[in-house]
Design a protein around this motif. Structure first.
Motif, PDB file in Angstrom:
ATOM      1  N   ASP A  78       0.855  -1.193   0.000  1.00  6.40           N
ATOM      2  CA  ASP A  78       0.000   0.000   0.000  1.00  6.40           C
ATOM      3  C   ASP A  78       0.888   1.239   0.000  1.00  6.40           C
ATOM      4  O   ASP A  78       1.378   1.680   1.035  1.00  6.40           O
ATOM      5  N   ARG A  79       1.097   1.796  -1.190  1.00  3.11           N
ATOM      6  CA  ARG A  79       1.990   2.955  -1.325  1.00  3.11           C
ATOM      7  C   ARG A  79       1.512   3.816  -2.476  1.00  3.11           C
ATOM      8  O   ARG A  79       1.084   3.316  -3.502  1.00  3.11           O
ATOM      9  N   VAL A  80       1.604   5.137  -2.280  1.00  2.00           N
ATOM     10  CA  VAL A  80       1.411   6.078  -3.374  1.00  2.00           C
ATOM     11  C   VAL A  80       2.357   7.245  -3.123  1.00  2.00           C
ATOM     12  O   VAL A  80       2.438   7.774  -2.015  1.00  2.00           O
ATOM     13  N   ASP A  81       3.148   7.614  -4.115  1.00  2.00           N
ATOM     14  CA  ASP A  81       4.169   8.648  -3.931  1.00  2.00           C
ATOM     15  C   ASP A  81       3.557  10.034  -3.827  1.00  2.00           C
ATOM     16  O   ASP A  81       2.554  10.342  -4.481  1.00  2.00           O
ATOM     17  N   VAL A  82       4.186  10.872  -2.997  1.00  5.76           N
ATOM     18  CA  VAL A  82       3.834  12.290  -2.909  1.00  5.76           C
ATOM     19  C   VAL A  82       5.127  13.100  -2.951  1.00  5.76           C
ATOM     20  O   VAL A  82       6.155  12.655  -2.440  1.00  5.76           O
ATOM     21  N   PRO A  83       5.120  14.284  -3.555  1.00  5.59           N
ATOM     22  CA  PRO A  83       6.324  15.121  -3.554  1.00  5.59           C
ATOM     23  C   PRO A  83       6.632  15.625  -2.153  1.00  5.59           C
ATOM     24  O   PRO A  83       5.741  15.749  -1.308  1.00  5.59           O
ATOM     25  N   VAL A  84       7.887  15.929  -1.887  1.00  4.66           N
ATOM     26  CA  VAL A  84       8.304  16.300  -0.538  1.00  4.66           C
ATOM     27  C   VAL A  84       7.642  17.590  -0.070  1.00  4.66           C
ATOM     28  O   VAL A  84       7.418  17.783   1.136  1.00  4.66           O
ATOM     29  N   ASP A  85       7.276  18.480  -0.997  1.00 11.94           N
ATOM     30  CA  ASP A  85       6.633  19.722  -0.579  1.00 11.94           C
ATOM     31  C   ASP A  85       5.182  19.509  -0.161  1.00 11.94           C
ATOM     32  O   ASP A  85       4.522  20.443   0.302  1.00 11.94           O
ATOM     33  N   GLU A  86       4.673  18.279  -0.332  1.00 11.74           N
ATOM     34  CA  GLU A  86       3.351  17.944   0.176  1.00 11.74           C
ATOM     35  C   GLU A  86       3.419  17.151   1.474  1.00 11.74           C
ATOM     36  O   GLU A  86       2.434  16.572   1.912  1.00 11.74           O
ATOM     37  N   VAL A  87       4.583  17.130   2.072  1.00 16.31           N
ATOM     38  CA  VAL A  87       4.777  16.492   3.377  1.00 16.31           C
ATOM     39  C   VAL A  87       5.018  17.601   4.402  1.00 16.31           C
ATOM     40  O   VAL A  87       5.860  18.481   4.194  1.00 16.31           O
ATOM     41  N   ALA A  88       4.294  17.564   5.492  1.00 12.55           N
ATOM     42  CA  ALA A  88       4.431  18.601   6.518  1.00 12.55           C
ATOM     43  C   ALA A  88       5.887  18.729   6.963  1.00 12.55           C
ATOM     44  O   ALA A  88       6.557  17.716   7.177  1.00 12.55           O
ATOM     45  N   PRO A  89       6.419  19.965   7.096  1.00 14.07           N
ATOM     46  CA  PRO A  89       7.808  20.137   7.549  1.00 14.07           C
ATOM     47  C   PRO A  89       8.103  19.378   8.830  1.00 14.07           C
ATOM     48  O   PRO A  89       9.200  18.835   8.993  1.00 14.07           O
ATOM     49  N   VAL A  90       7.116  19.305   9.732  1.00 12.74           N
ATOM     50  CA  VAL A  90       7.348  18.626  10.999  1.00 12.74           C
ATOM     51  C   VAL A  90       7.601  17.131  10.783  1.00 12.74           C
ATOM     52  O   VAL A  90       8.339  16.500  11.550  1.00 12.74           O
ATOM     53  N   MET A  91       7.033  16.561   9.741  1.00 10.79           N
ATOM     54  CA  MET A  91       7.284  15.144   9.444  1.00 10.79           C
ATOM     55  C   MET A  91       8.694  14.964   8.910  1.00 10.79           C
ATOM     56  O   MET A  91       9.389  14.004   9.273  1.00 10.79           O
ATOM     57  N   ARG A  92       9.142  15.860   8.074  1.00  9.26           N
ATOM     58  CA  ARG A  92      10.506  15.778   7.555  1.00  9.26           C
ATOM     59  C   ARG A  92      11.510  15.907   8.695  1.00  9.26           C
ATOM     60  O   ARG A  92      12.503  15.175   8.766  1.00  9.26           O
ATOM     61  N   GLN A  93      11.219  16.832   9.593  1.00 13.47           N
ATOM     62  CA  GLN A  93      12.122  17.024  10.741  1.00 13.47           C
ATOM     63  C   GLN A  93      12.132  15.797  11.647  1.00 13.47           C
ATOM     64  O   GLN A  93      13.185  15.382  12.144  1.00 13.47           O
ATOM     65  N   ALA A 203       0.851   5.738   5.153  1.00 15.62           N
ATOM     66  CA  ALA A 203       0.922   5.710   6.618  1.00 15.62           C
ATOM     67  C   ALA A 203       0.021   6.776   7.241  1.00 15.62           C
ATOM     68  O   ALA A 203      -0.651   6.528   8.250  1.00 15.62           O
ATOM     69  N   SER A 204       0.009   7.973   6.671  1.00 18.48           N
ATOM     70  CA  SER A 204      -0.843   9.050   7.191  1.00 18.48           C
ATOM     71  C   SER A 204      -2.307   8.640   7.151  1.00 18.48           C
ATOM     72  O   SER A 204      -3.073   8.882   8.095  1.00 18.48           O
ATOM     73  N   LYS A 205      -2.696   8.006   6.049  1.00 20.94           N
ATOM     74  CA  LYS A 205      -4.077   7.554   5.920  1.00 20.94           C
ATOM     75  C   LYS A 205      -4.356   6.375   6.834  1.00 20.94           C
ATOM     76  O   LYS A 205      -5.398   6.318   7.496  1.00 20.94           O
ATOM     77  N   ARG A 206      -3.415   5.433   6.885  1.00 22.97           N
ATOM     78  CA  ARG A 206      -3.645   4.189   7.636  1.00 22.97           C
ATOM     79  C   ARG A 206      -3.844   4.453   9.119  1.00 22.97           C
ATOM     80  O   ARG A 206      -4.727   3.862   9.756  1.00 22.97           O
ATOM     81  N   TYR A 207      -3.031   5.314   9.700  1.00 24.64           N
ATOM     82  CA  TYR A 207      -3.081   5.525  11.151  1.00 24.64           C
ATOM     83  C   TYR A 207      -4.005   6.672  11.560  1.00 24.64           C
ATOM     84  O   TYR A 207      -4.648   6.608  12.610  1.00 24.64           O
ATOM     85  N   PHE A 208      -4.067   7.709  10.734  1.00 22.50           N
ATOM     86  CA  PHE A 208      -4.768   8.922  11.170  1.00 22.50           C
ATOM     87  C   PHE A 208      -5.824   9.426  10.183  1.00 22.50           C
ATOM     88  O   PHE A 208      -6.418  10.487  10.415  1.00 22.50           O
ATOM     89  N   SER A 209      -6.047   8.713   9.098  1.00 19.82           N
ATOM     90  CA  SER A 209      -7.034   9.136   8.092  1.00 19.82           C
ATOM     91  C   SER A 209      -6.792  10.563   7.638  1.00 19.82           C
ATOM     92  O   SER A 209      -7.725  11.358   7.481  1.00 19.82           O
ATOM     93  N   THR A 211      -3.683  13.312   5.435  1.00 18.63           N
ATOM     94  CA  THR A 211      -2.671  13.373   4.390  1.00 18.63           C
ATOM     95  C   THR A 211      -1.344  13.796   4.999  1.00 18.63           C
ATOM     96  O   THR A 211      -1.303  14.374   6.092  1.00 18.63           O
ATOM     97  N   PRO A 212      -0.219  13.537   4.311  1.00 20.94           N
ATOM     98  CA  PRO A 212       1.085  13.935   4.854  1.00 20.94           C
ATOM     99  C   PRO A 212       1.183  15.429   5.143  1.00 20.94           C
ATOM    100  O   PRO A 212       1.875  15.834   6.077  1.00 20.94           O
ATOM    101  N   ALA A 213       0.490  16.243   4.370  1.00 25.54           N
ATOM    102  CA  ALA A 213       0.573  17.693   4.555  1.00 25.54           C
ATOM    103  C   ALA A 213      -0.086  18.150   5.847  1.00 25.54           C
ATOM    104  O   ALA A 213       0.233  19.223   6.364  1.00 25.54           O
ATOM    105  N   LYS A 214      -0.998  17.342   6.402  1.00 24.60           N
ATOM    106  CA  LYS A 214      -1.775  17.762   7.577  1.00 24.60           C
ATOM    107  C   LYS A 214      -1.320  17.092   8.868  1.00 24.60           C
ATOM    108  O   LYS A 214      -1.984  17.222   9.900  1.00 24.60           O
ATOM    109  N   LEU A 215      -0.211  16.394   8.837  1.00 27.79           N
ATOM    110  CA  LEU A 215       0.257  15.707  10.046  1.00 27.79           C
ATOM    111  C   LEU A 215       0.639  16.706  11.132  1.00 27.79           C
ATOM    112  O   LEU A 215       1.285  17.729  10.870  1.00 27.79           O
TER     113      LEU A 215
END
Length: 703
Positions: A78-93, A203-209, A211-215
């Motif tokens: 279960d994977r779908v790619d997203v660009p890094v700018d659509e991932v919350a900065p806090v997740m990258r950190q 993972a964002s969807k699986r655990y918290f329903s 998106t990566p941008a809203k973590l």
């Protein structure tokens, strides 16, 4: 000290890190490594294709024709790619703090980490890794490349010094070619986070329903903590306390690196898990709740996909392509039309009736299938009471296949005789004085339609059907003896060929043998004694609606690959198979059975006269009944849409379908057409030429 000697020393150091050898520690102090410039110790490594252009497995998604309504997904991971700018900065950190705090300082291999692991490993059995995010990405990408064999994949994940050296060399080479953000993006999209979720989007969807941008900070720290031990720390299926412990660890590391302040981290530590698990559907059995009827369309889609050479050399290879390729598939399924068709089918028979009424809705000129409805529950479970198809089934009752060969469609096959006659040069006003019984030259082996070993069909209603008929009246009233005569006039083999040209598939072995070896003597073919499916039948009539343009039935509106590029396999497959004027003439005659009027001759009676007045737009079609009413069929079309339904018992072809069923079918087909065409322009059929209507011509070339 030359490069070869330095490489040898580096290997000794690495052996010490991995095995905790004290002897290696004495031989090569870490300070020496720093002084030499670690990234220059290793020879340049040519990156393999799996690292230069990675192809990690991504789930494919199947949508309805609006491109938004999800039918289901197909995946191994279960994977779908997203660009890094659509991932919350806090997740990258958080991921950097958890896995590689010096990610932005090293060049792919962290010498300090290597030295630290080298110093610690071996003490009281302690083992400490030294893999950077870049090295972890290399390992995951090599192991997850769908182009690898199982042996190559095992080599990429083996515990060995050679594998570690390869990872380091590739990591150093990768950082010469990609920016840190590009590497981080690839890592986040390939890492496994547990609970079947690969990549940060899943993972964002699986655990918290979400998106990566809203973590949030707490959510990001939890997910970052899972990659170390995704199975044991998974809070859904594993150990929630362990997951919270890892979350606290990540938050502490973020404080140490200055990414968050201590007070913010402390608040995040005491937050509840607040899980909102959301499993991504996988396969046709996972269609949305309340839309079980979509399962039959989904099943047919998988059959279609497995037959496409563009996606692999075999069905197995094509399935792997589907489940790893990250395709966005916009199907032809119209949820509203599907809902209406299912509602109407259930008025023909309820789910509890052993008889079925499979129904297909096809768009002329594209072959797109808007709906596939049947009064059955789609289920992969074994069917009860020893019945193959009642009341639950995965068998394809609408499109055939999987042991379903279809059902006799009765007089609807007279269309093919009509077309063969028109192609041969006979006009619509071809007159024949149809008797109650007509003795043909076609041999038969007994039965009620046998006269001394010859096929001799009768008319169902002599008072209405006997006497002088044209193609208009004979098709409208469904005069058997007229079409037996017409078949003999043009040749039964031409009628069979015409049906095949319009997409009738002979799935039953006996039918296939007759079509191949005995078509010249298959006179009864005109009365629909061959098995077919509602989908094949609807599409054949749709070819006439499209003025002779046949399109291969398709569940697809468009297919895009993981980069968003449209692929040709999703395009309509259409070609002209009938002369336009011939198709127009057939449509003109087909207006008579359903209560509409020909452009040239008044239709004076039809088998489904109540159909067109309720629709209030130009309409054509045909009804059919098989011997002893074992099946009943209704097919109707406008220039924009074709619908076919066949009532039958899929488990007992000798079981009569019951009185009044064709009346219910006519009502159902009319209601589906009216609903599907609401708001659409009222289009009329184009009249055929006077030549094909009235004047005999020479046989057309090529026919």
């Amino acid at each position: 000290m030359n490069r070869a000697h330095l490489n040898k020393l580096f290997t000794v150091l690495l052996a010490g890190v991995l095995a905790g050898l004290a002897l290696a520690a004495a031989a090569l102090p870490a300070a020496l490594v720093f002084g030499l410039g670690f990234k220059n110790l290793m020879p340049y490594a040519e990156l393999p294709e799996s690292l230069r252009t990675p192809q990690p497995a991504q789930r494919s998604t199947l949508y309805a024709n609006d491109g938004r309504t999800l039918i289901t997904s197909f995946y191994l991971e279960d994977r779908v790619d997203v660009p890094v700018d659509e991932v919350a900065p806090v997740m990258r950190q958080a991921i950097v703090a958890a896995e590689d705090v010096r990610f932005y300082q090293h060049h792919g291999v962290d010498v300090r980490g290597v030295a630290r692991a080298f110093a610690v490993n071996g003490r009281d059995g302690t083992r400490q890794g030294a893999s950077t995010l870049t090295m972890q990405y290399v390992r995951n990408a090599l192991a997850g490349d769908p182009r690898l064999t199982e042996a190559q994949r095992a080599r990429a994940t083996e515990i060995s010094l050679g594998r570690k050296i390869r990872e380091m060399r590739y990591a150093l080479a990768l950082e010469r070619e990609l920016s840190k953000d590009e590497i981080l993006s690839r890592y986040l999209n390939i890492a496994y986070f547990g609970a079947g979720a690969y990549g940060i989007a899943a993972a964002s969807k699986r655990y918290f329903s979400t998106t990566p941008a809203k973590l949030t900070l707490a959510q990001a720290a939890l997910l970052a903590g899972l990659v170390r031990s995704p199975d044991t720390d998974d809070p859904i299926n594993g150990n929630a306390d362990s997951a919270l412990g890892r979350r606290a660890y990540v938050l502490d590391r973020m404080v140490e690196t200055g990414q968050v302040d201590a007070a913010t981290a402390a608040r995040a530590k005491v937050e509840q898990l607040n899980l909102k698990p959301n499993a991504t559907p996988n396969d046709c059995a996972a269609v949305p709740a309340g839309h079980n009827d979509w399962g039959f369309f989904c099943d047919w889609f998988t059959q279609w996909w497995n037959a496409q050479p563009a996606f692999g050399k075999s069905a197995d290879e094509r399935q792997r392509t589907l489940r790893r390729g990250g395709w966005k598939i916009v199907s032809s399924l119209d949820p509203d039309v599907q809902s209406k068709a299912t509602e109407q089918v259930l008025r023909i028979y309820p789910v509890t009736n052993m008889r079925a009424a499979p129904t297909a809705v096809v768009q002329p000129g594209t072959g797109r299938v808007l709906a596939m409805a049947v009064n059955r529950n789609y289920s992969v479970a074994a069917n009860p009471n020893g019945q193959e198809n009642y009341p639950n089934t995965v068998n394809q009752l609408v499109a055939g296949g999987g042991g379903i060969v279809g059902y006799q469609a009765g007089s609807t096959f007279k269309l093919f005789t009509l077309l063969a006659a028109l192609e041969s040069g006979l006009p619509l006003d071809t007159v024949f004085d149809a008797p109650s019984r007509y003795v043909t030259s076609y041999p038969v082996d007994g039965g009620p339609a046998s006269c001394g070993g010859r096929w001799c069909p009768t008319n169902a209603n002599p008072l209405w059907m006997d006497g002088e008929q044209t193609m208009w009246s004979a098709f409208g009233r469904s005069v058997n003896t007229y079409f037996a005569w017409l078949t003999q006039r043009v040749g039964a083999d031409r009628v069979v060929e015409l049906a095949e040209r319009l997409g009738i598939v002979f799935r039953a072995p006996d039918d296939a043998k007759l079509a191949r070896d005995g078509a010249k003597n298959w006179g009864a073919f005109t009365l629909g004694v061959s098995a077919t499916t509602p989908l094949d039948l609807a599409n054949a009539y749709a070819t006439v609606a499209a003025e002779g343009v046949w399109c291969r039935p398709t569940p697809i509106s468009s297919i895009s690959d993981s980069s968003g590029r449209r692929v040709a396999a999703g395009n309509a497959d259409c070609r002209q198979v009938l002369d336009t004027d011939v198709a127009r003439a057939a449509a003109d005659a087909a207006r008579c059975p359903v209560g509409d009027q020909s452009m040239y001759r008044r239709c004076d009676g039809g088998t489904a006269e109540q159909l067109q007045p309720g629709l209030r737009r130009p309409l054509a079609g045909k009804t059919g009944s098989s011997e002893q009413n074992a099946t009943e069929t209704v097919v109707a079309f406008t220039p924009q849409l074709a619908v076919a339904t066949i009532a039958a018992n899929p488990d007992d072809p000798r079981d009569a379908v019951g009185g009044g069923v064709q009346t219910r079918q006519i009502t159902a087909v009319g209601n589906v057409l009216a609903y599907a065409l609401r708001g659409k322009p009222v289009l009329d059929f184009v009249p055929p030429s006077q030549t094909v209507a009235y004047q005999r011509t020479a046989p057309r070339a090529g026919n």
